[in-house]
Each structure stands twice: as structure tokens, then as C-alpha cells.
Design an enzyme around this catalytic site. Structure first.
Site, PDB file in Angstrom:
ATOM      1  CB  CYS A   1      -1.912   3.518  -4.462  1.00 54.46           C
ATOM      2  SG  CYS A   1      -3.084   2.182  -4.785  1.00 54.46           S
TER       3      CYS A   1
ATOM      4  CG  HIS B   1      -1.944  -1.066   1.224  1.00 54.42           C
ATOM      5  ND1 HIS B   1      -2.952  -1.154   0.274  1.00 54.42           N
ATOM      6  CD2 HIS B   1      -2.122  -2.125   2.052  1.00 54.42           C
ATOM      7  CE1 HIS B   1      -3.701  -2.218   0.520  1.00 54.42           C
ATOM      8  NE2 HIS B   1      -3.210  -2.824   1.588  1.00 54.42           N
TER       9      HIS B   1
END
Length: 220
Positions: A106, A50
Site C-alpha cells: 500500500c 505492508h
């Protein structure tokens, strides 16, 4: 932390706390990666997990946001800023040492905060260099070594996952396409590597969300 002479590896499914991607373990591994590096050394940092953003307060980001890695315990221990990553594994690199970072997360476009960015447009397959040196004049490069970062998406985008690699376990699309390029020996140059990775994305029908992978960035 799982450490051999040349490898440090973490995974959330590990039972041993020292082998989990906690903030403490990840920071320790980043310092370990560049410790005592010598001319001729080739270093690799791969992160698949993440990523996020937060407001930048020191004026060294063109878009006003810092990029961050999210360890598994980020909700209690906090994130790892791109500024810290740059300071830890980029700026110490001496002449003759090369670092490749593969960041499958991301908001990973400028995760290493490197001075220059080469943006690849997936529609035209053209490359364009951009100057990302901070207006403040702070140096974000190395001490003479070479740092190269491949990112899964632009700073304002999110990355996607795929089951194409194992057919039953989700893997980052960038990680999958990178493995395919290496296994098929399509990584003789950075350009051929990026072309191969984009071809894999299209050939495996991952284009439905291709907006999140519109630009594969190579940062120098």
C-alpha cells in the site's frame, strides 16, 4: 538472514530470527544489496508486504507525506522511510549498475523517491511522465547508475491480495501479475511488462477493486 552469494530472502513464517523481515534484517539487506556493486551488475529488490505513510517534515514530498515500508516488528522498532531507502540503494548506484525494485505494498507509488515518475492510466493505457524532483533541490537520483521502481499502487492508494497464483495462499496482486508476465515472456520492455501486468489483473477478475491498481508506476 538467509544469504547466498547473490540472494537475501526473508519471510514471516521462518522460525530462524535471522530469516524474518525485521527492521534490522531488512536494513542490513538493503545495505548488502548495493555493497561493492560494479559496472554490469543488475540488482533486484522485491518487497511484498505492508506499506504506510507519515507526515513529511523536510519538504521533499509533493503530497506532504513520506511513504514507508512496515517490517514485521514495526510496532516496536518502527518503519523504514522512503528517504532511507533512497539514500541506501538509489543514490550510491555508480555508472553501469542497474537496480529494479518491485514494491507490492500500500502507498508504494514513490517508495524509492526517484526524481521522475511515469504514470500509466489503466483506463486509457496511456503513459505520462511527471517531474518529482523536490522543490528543495535535494538530489534523489543515482551517481550515474539506473534505478527503476515498479509499484503496486499510487501513494494515496492501497494494494490488494489474490489467491489466483496458488489457489489457496494469498499473494499480492502485483506480485502475481509480475510473475505471470515473466513466465509468459511478456517483459521485453517496461511498457510491455506493465501492459501484461494490467491484462493479468483484468483477466483474473481482480477489477472489482481496480481503483487500488489504477496506476502502475514506473519510476526512473
Amino acid at each position: 538472514m538467509y544469504v547466498s552469494q547473490f540472494l537475501s530472502k526473508f519471510a514471516e513464517e521462518e522460525y530462524d530470527l535471522d530469516k524474518k523481515p525485521t527492521k534490522y534484517n531488512m536494513r542490513r539487506a538493503l545495505y548488502w544489496l548495493v555493497q561493492d556493486c560494479q559496472p554490469g551488475d543488475s540488482l533486484v529488490f522485491h518487497f511484498s508486504g505492508h506499506g504506510s505513510q507519515q507526515i513529511n517534515y523536510n519538504g521533499d514530498e509533493m503530497d506532504g507525506y513520506d511513504e514507508t515500508l512496515c517490517p514485521m516488528d514495526y510496532q516496536t522498532e518502527g518503519i523504514i522511510l522512503d528517504d532511507e531507502i533512497n539514500e541506501t540503494i538509489v543514490r550510491p548506484l555508480p555508472p553501469g549498475v542497474k537496480l529494479h525494485a518491485i514494491i507490492d505494498a500500500c502507498h508504494s507509488g514513490t517508495m524509492l523517491d526517484l526524481p521522475f515518475l511515469c504514470r500509466m492510466d489503466s483506463r486509457s493505457w496511456q503513459y505520462k511522465w511527471e517531474d518529482h524532483r523536490p522543490r528543495s533541490g535535494v538530489w534523489k537520483g543515482t551517481r550515474g547508475g539506473e534505478a527503476i521502481s515498479l509499484s503496486g499502487c499510487d501513494d494515496h492508494q492501497i494494494s490488494i491480495d489474490t489467491q489466483a497464483l496458488s489457489k489457496n495462499v494469498w499473494t499480492g496482486a502485483m506480485t502475481f501479475s509480475f510473475i505471470q508476465a515473466i513466465e509468459h515472456e511478456h517483459a521485453t520492455t517496461h511498457g510491455s511488462l506493465l501492459n501484461s501486468m494490467l491484462s493479468t489483473i483484468y483477466n483474473n477478475d481482480l477489477g472489482g477493486n481496480i481503483g487500488t491498481l489504477e496506476h502502475w508506476n514506473i519510476l526512473l
